[in-house]
Motif scaffolding. Structure first.
Motif, PDB file in Angstrom:
ATOM      1  N   LEU A 163       0.852  -1.231  -0.007  1.00  0.00           N
ATOM      2  CA  LEU A 163      -0.017  -0.059  -0.204  1.00  0.00           C
ATOM      3  C   LEU A 163       0.822   1.141   0.139  1.00  0.00           C
ATOM      4  O   LEU A 163       0.490   2.261  -0.527  1.00  0.00           O
ATOM      5  N   HIS A 164       2.067   1.202   0.722  1.00  0.00           N
ATOM      6  CA  HIS A 164       2.743   2.188   0.685  1.00  0.00           C
ATOM      7  C   HIS A 164       4.141   2.201  -0.329  1.00  0.00           C
ATOM      8  O   HIS A 164       5.090   2.764  -0.005  1.00  0.00           O
ATOM      9  N   LYS A 165       3.793   1.338  -1.268  1.00  0.00           N
ATOM     10  CA  LYS A 165       4.713   1.094  -2.323  1.00  0.00           C
ATOM     11  C   LYS A 165       6.429   0.687  -1.914  1.00  0.00           C
ATOM     12  O   LYS A 165       7.162   1.053  -2.611  1.00  0.00           O
ATOM     13  N   LEU A 166       6.050  -0.242  -1.101  1.00  0.00           N
ATOM     14  CA  LEU A 166       7.258  -0.645  -0.337  1.00  0.00           C
ATOM     15  C   LEU A 166       7.518  -2.318  -0.977  1.00  0.00           C
ATOM     16  O   LEU A 166       6.374  -2.831  -0.898  1.00  0.00           O
ATOM     17  N   PRO A 167       8.448  -2.783  -0.982  1.00  0.00           N
ATOM     18  CA  PRO A 167       8.691  -4.247  -1.463  1.00  0.00           C
ATOM     19  C   PRO A 167       7.826  -5.193  -0.523  1.00  0.00           C
ATOM     20  O   PRO A 167       8.016  -5.297   0.554  1.00  0.00           O
ATOM     21  N   PRO A 168       6.780  -5.980  -0.902  1.00  0.00           N
ATOM     22  CA  PRO A 168       6.151  -7.067   0.013  1.00  0.00           C
ATOM     23  C   PRO A 168       6.950  -8.199  -0.083  1.00  0.00           C
ATOM     24  O   PRO A 168       7.931  -8.529  -0.672  1.00  0.00           O
ATOM     25  N   LEU A 169       6.507  -9.034   0.888  1.00  0.00           N
ATOM     26  CA  LEU A 169       7.237 -10.176   1.209  1.00  0.00           C
ATOM     27  C   LEU A 169       6.618 -11.397   0.153  1.00  0.00           C
ATOM     28  O   LEU A 169       5.632 -11.341  -0.293  1.00  0.00           O
ATOM     29  N   ASP A 170       7.904 -12.324  -0.484  1.00  0.00           N
ATOM     30  CA  ASP A 170       7.376 -13.159  -1.370  1.00  0.00           C
ATOM     31  C   ASP A 170       6.652 -14.324  -0.331  1.00  0.00           C
ATOM     32  O   ASP A 170       6.411 -14.202   0.847  1.00  0.00           O
ATOM     33  N   ARG A 196      16.024 -14.991   7.076  1.00  0.00           N
ATOM     34  CA  ARG A 196      15.901 -14.222   8.352  1.00  0.00           C
ATOM     35  C   ARG A 196      16.163 -12.670   8.043  1.00  0.00           C
ATOM     36  O   ARG A 196      15.570 -11.933   8.600  1.00  0.00           O
ATOM     37  N   ASN A 197      17.190 -12.508   7.092  1.00  0.00           N
ATOM     38  CA  ASN A 197      17.236 -10.959   7.003  1.00  0.00           C
ATOM     39  C   ASN A 197      16.382 -10.424   6.086  1.00  0.00           C
ATOM     40  O   ASN A 197      16.102  -9.192   6.227  1.00  0.00           O
ATOM     41  N   THR A 198      15.779 -11.214   5.223  1.00  0.00           N
ATOM     42  CA  THR A 198      14.764 -10.567   4.432  1.00  0.00           C
ATOM     43  C   THR A 198      13.565 -10.267   5.150  1.00  0.00           C
ATOM     44  O   THR A 198      12.882  -9.226   5.159  1.00  0.00           O
ATOM     45  N   ILE A 199      13.298 -11.187   6.184  1.00  0.00           N
ATOM     46  CA  ILE A 199      12.153 -11.101   7.042  1.00  0.00           C
ATOM     47  C   ILE A 199      12.174  -9.894   8.012  1.00  0.00           C
ATOM     48  O   ILE A 199      11.497  -8.834   8.170  1.00  0.00           O
ATOM     49  N   LEU A 200      13.632  -9.774   8.551  1.00  0.00           N
ATOM     50  CA  LEU A 200      13.682  -8.760   9.462  1.00  0.00           C
ATOM     51  C   LEU A 200      13.783  -7.412   8.651  1.00  0.00           C
ATOM     52  O   LEU A 200      13.106  -6.307   9.427  1.00  0.00           O
ATOM     53  N   ASN A 201      14.184  -7.206   7.449  1.00  0.00           N
ATOM     54  CA  ASN A 201      14.156  -6.086   6.747  1.00  0.00           C
ATOM     55  C   ASN A 201      12.711  -5.437   6.490  1.00  0.00           C
ATOM     56  O   ASN A 201      12.318  -4.366   6.470  1.00  0.00           O
ATOM     57  N   SER A 202      11.906  -6.638   6.159  1.00  0.00           N
ATOM     58  CA  SER A 202      10.436  -6.273   6.191  1.00  0.00           C
ATOM     59  C   SER A 202       9.564  -5.819   7.323  1.00  0.00           C
ATOM     60  O   SER A 202       8.906  -4.692   7.435  1.00  0.00           O
ATOM     61  N   ILE A 203      10.066  -6.379   8.527  1.00  0.00           N
ATOM     62  CA  ILE A 203       9.530  -5.983  10.007  1.00  0.00           C
ATOM     63  C   ILE A 203       9.977  -4.755  10.222  1.00  0.00           C
ATOM     64  O   ILE A 203       9.096  -3.861  10.663  1.00  0.00           O
ATOM     65  N   ILE A 204      11.275  -4.216   9.758  1.00  0.00           N
ATOM     66  CA  ILE A 204      11.592  -3.020  10.132  1.00  0.00           C
ATOM     67  C   ILE A 204      10.812  -1.983   9.394  1.00  0.00           C
ATOM     68  O   ILE A 204      10.584  -0.824   9.648  1.00  0.00           O
ATOM     69  N   LEU A 205      10.740  -2.194   8.057  1.00  0.00           N
ATOM     70  CA  LEU A 205       9.837  -1.355   7.160  1.00  0.00           C
ATOM     71  C   LEU A 205       8.467  -1.214   7.896  1.00  0.00           C
ATOM     72  O   LEU A 205       8.038  -0.178   7.683  1.00  0.00           O
ATOM     73  N   PHE A 206       7.906  -2.307   8.142  1.00  0.00           N
ATOM     74  CA  PHE A 206       6.728  -2.439   8.789  1.00  0.00           C
ATOM     75  C   PHE A 206       6.645  -1.446   9.971  1.00  0.00           C
ATOM     76  O   PHE A 206       5.742  -0.587  10.308  1.00  0.00           O
ATOM     77  N   TYR A 207       7.405  -1.466  10.709  1.00  0.00           N
ATOM     78  CA  TYR A 207       7.864  -0.556  11.882  1.00  0.00           C
ATOM     79  C   TYR A 207       7.898   0.873  11.649  1.00  0.00           C
ATOM     80  O   TYR A 207       7.153   1.874  12.278  1.00  0.00           O
ATOM     81  N   LYS A 208       8.721   1.121  10.536  1.00  0.00           N
ATOM     82  CA  LYS A 208       8.825   2.410  10.172  1.00  0.00           C
ATOM     83  C   LYS A 208       7.515   3.134   9.566  1.00  0.00           C
ATOM     84  O   LYS A 208       7.347   4.610   9.811  1.00  0.00           O
ATOM     85  N   LEU A 209       6.672   2.357   9.112  1.00  0.00           N
ATOM     86  CA  LEU A 209       5.205   2.779   8.830  1.00  0.00           C
ATOM     87  C   LEU A 209       4.406   3.387   9.852  1.00  0.00           C
ATOM     88  O   LEU A 209       3.377   4.325   9.905  1.00  0.00           O
TER      89      LEU A 209
END
Length: 228
Positions: A163-170, A196-209
């Motif tokens: 929704l915020h034009k950020l990369p979603p999880l595969d 692990r790193n892919t998921i961590l990066n996505s969680i951090i992006l989620f936090y930043k929202l």
């Protein structure tokens, strides 16, 4: 007024020649900032060790509502760590967690349930003999519930990122994240370093929202390099 409380060290900065300003999450008052004089002097008897990341403290403090800076009257270690400061993997996780907490937690009121969650999580990490590589992922997921934006499924994270034009999880990462959301520390799913790193990066992006002050996580690179 002198008050007793338990506390968890978040971080500290040096102040003048021998003093520090330390941020502590206290059981009674939430996040509080204290000035501790002379703690870095030769006469302090290694007192600085009590202010390392996530150290658990038993405190007597001078506390007055409305003040930004408080003082500590007495302190001692509440529960000494057995492994956390001496294990490079655990200490890297601890630095990451304290950086996240320092950026996320602004509440200056007591939150006993949050304090107990942090206390129990830290003690679990210290006691764990193995299989703690995904602790920080589970910790972030669980912490989000206290911050008001915990996802119930991985698709919620993906949808909000999209929704915020950020990369979603595969699909593979979504599967792993769903397993992390539904698991406890002791039964975390096995993940390779890339996942692990892919998921961590996505969680951090989620936090930043949800937390616009999160900014750059300086300890992230070290954490991702250490945890293989």
């Amino acid at each position: 007024m002198l008050r007793k409380t338990k506390g968890i060290v978040i971080n500290y900065i040096r102040y003048r020649e021998t003093s520090i300003i330390v941020k502590i999450f206290t059981e009674e008052f939430g996040i509080q900032t204290f000035i501790e004089n002379g703690v870095r002097s030769a006469k302090s008897k290694n007192k600085i060790a009590l202010f390392q990341p996530l150290t658990l403290l038993d405190l007597v403090v001078y506390h007055k509502e409305g003040k930004d800076l408080h003082r500590i009257s007495e302190l001692k270690c509440l529960i000494p760590f057995q492994t956390l400061p001496f294990n490079i993997y655990k200490s890297s996780i601890a630095l990451f967690i304290t950086e996240i907490l320092g950026k996320c937690m602004k509440e200056e009121t007591g939150n006993i349930s949050l304090f107990r969650f942090l206390l129990n999580s830290i003690l679990w990490l210290d006691a764990a003999e193995d299989d703690f590589e995904n602790f920080h992922l589970q910790f972030l997921i669980k912490l989000a519930s206290f911050l008001g934006f915990s996802p119930e499924t991985a698709s919620e994270v993906s949808n909000e990122l999209s929704l915020h034009k950020l990369p979603p999880l595969d699909s593979n990462a979504e599967k792993h994240l769903n397993a992390l959301i539904s698991s406890e520390y002791h039964n975390a799913p096995k993940l390779d370093r890339l996942s692990r790193n892919t998921i961590l990066n996505s969680i951090i992006l989620f936090y930043k929202l949800h937390i616009d002050t999160l900014g750059e996580i300086k300890s992230l690179t070290v954490l991702q390099e250490v945890l293989k």
